[in-house]
Design an enzyme around this catalytic site. Structure first.
Site, PDB file in Angstrom:
ATOM      1  N   PRO A   1      -8.595  19.941  15.680  1.00  0.00           N
ATOM      2  CG  PRO A   1      -7.348  21.806  15.975  1.00  0.00           C
ATOM      3  CD  PRO A   1      -8.346  20.882  16.544  1.00  0.00           C
ATOM      4  CB  CYS A   2      -7.754  16.130  11.762  1.00  0.00           C
ATOM      5  SG  CYS A   2      -7.527  17.075  10.114  1.00  0.00           S
ATOM      6  CD  GLN A   3      -4.174  20.304  11.260  1.00  0.00           C
ATOM      7  OE1 GLN A   3      -4.634  20.047  12.160  1.00  0.00           O
ATOM      8  NE2 GLN A   3      -4.595  21.492  10.406  1.00  0.00           N
TER       9      GLN A   3
END
Length: 409
Positions: free
Chosen positions: A79-81
């Site tokens: 996940p890139c958040q």
């Protein structure tokens, strides 16, 4: 077919590209139920619908029908958040390694250590490698060094930031990729094949970018689908913005009516596609005024979003459009994955493909129509007309100042 293990699979953007290059996903791990439903609808892959933290490597290998060391490649985009550009622009920083989602990097490394694939690929957002803020990238690179010491492997990771449009995808989308071979071969990223679409400006050998029209020009321009209509405060302003422009058109430096200050909004605010250019990055969870929007002043349809991400047309969705956009906005363009998968085959696995044509490359469409004319600004917005100051700079806007006060109190 070559054997792939897929982590953080999402809607399968990476997997579809690797599939086009002759790999088969033997097992996919994904926690999101809508993504898992979509994967099962389209492919017969074994899908483990769980948080990766609760999936042992032994169980993963069993589900894949593989022994340690047998997987040809391990792929995944944690996940890139925590590393997003949006958070950095708004607040002067993003949570990065302090975000609980960043623990997924360690889970990726755990699976590498235990499964020892012949090659690996990790994908993340551009912010993963920001100068002076590359803690996530360093954790991966140092973690791979530790694996080499403990598992007696010889992974030599290399990384690069790639713009998908430079490889034929009809969308400007920058992502970082980390690739390594278990036996120490050094991967060389492929050179760009496409560039700015003015032919006389292209370096020798580059083809013009694929455009939004190439991707979606054959689809209905004005479908009778109510959910594609814009809503919210700014819906009536979009028709006054020309193709290929955003809210900056209506600033003192633009060509429209000065309704906003320069750079006082995020880039995607009222952003509209141009037929003769690639799309801008498709967003995963846009607000009602967040583009890119269609040049006919509406939201993009599910199939249009899939085309811009170079998903194959046989890939189906059984959910509402907002869920489709969330999945596709988080995905890797499948054509870019195909390009990299072919190079991994050739350089690291001694298994080059005879067929040179890329399966997911979009067609060229001739006779691009003229740009739609922009409408006058509606009277309801003219009260905003006036002198507006420019944004003061990164981390100096009102949200960042408020965050600074909160942290100091």
């Amino acid at each position: 077919m070559l054997k792939a293990i897929s982590l953080f699979t999402g809607a399968g953007g990476l997997d579809l590209g690797f599939e086009a290059a002759g790999f088969k996903t033997r097992v996919a791990v994904e926690i999101d139920p809508i993504c898992c439903q979509t994967l099962r609808l389209n492919r017969g892959w074994t899908v483990v619908e769980e948080d990766i933290a609760g999936v042992s490597s032994k169980r993963l290998l069993k589900a894949a029908g593989l022994a340690t060391g047998e997987a040809d490649v391990l792929i995944g985009g944690p996940p890139c958040q925590p590393f997003s550009k949006s958070g950095y622009w708004a607040n002067g920083d993003a949570p990065r390694l302090s975000d609980p989602n960043a623990n997924t990097l360690d889970e990726y490394l755990r699976i590498v250590r235990d499964t020892r694939p012949k090659a690996l690929l990790l994908e993340n957002v551009y912010g993963f490698a920001y100068s002076g803020k590359r803690e996530g990238l360093d954790r991966i690179l140092h973690g791979i060094q530790d694996i080499n010491k403990s598992a007696k492997t010889n992974y030599k990771p290399v990384w690069a930031v790639l713009d998908a449009a430079s490889y034929g995808v009809p969308q400007r989308r920058e992502r970082i990729f980390v690739i390594a071979s278990r036996d120490g071969r050094e991967f060389k990223f492929p050179q760009p094949t496409h560039g700015e679409n003015a032919a006389d400006q292209l370096p020798l050998g580059l083809k013009p970018f694929h455009t939004s029209w190439d991707a979606i020009g054959d689809l209905p321009q004005r479908p009778d689908v109510p959910e594609l209509e814009l809503t919210g405060k700014w819906a009536g302003l979009l028709p006054s913005i020309p193709e290929g422009q955003n809210y900056l058109w209506h600033t003192p430096r633009g060509g429209g009516v000065p309704l906003f200050g320069w750079r006082t909004r995020y880039w995607s605010f009222l952003l509209k596609l141009a037929k003769d250019k690639p799309s801008w990055t498709v967003q995963a969870q846009p607000g009602p005024a967040t583009g890119p929007f269609h040049w006919t002043n509406r939201k993009l349809s599910a199939r249009e979003l899939a085309r811009l991400q170079t998903f194959p047309d046989d890939f189906l969705f059984d959910c509402d459009r907002a869920q489709v956009q969330r999945m596709l906005g988080n995905a890797v363009p499948s054509l870019l994955a195909e390009v990299l998968a072919r190079e991994i085959r050739r350089q690291l696995l001694d298994a080059p493909l005879r067929e040179q044509k890329l399966e997911l490359m979009p067609p060229r469409r001739r006779s691009v129509p003229r740009r739609h004319a922009a409408a006058p600004v509606r009277s309801v917005y003219l009260s905003l007309k006036g002198a507006h100051p420019d944004h003061p700079g990164t981390a100096l806007g009102p949200r960042a100042r408020l965050r600074s006060v909160e942290l100091s109190s």
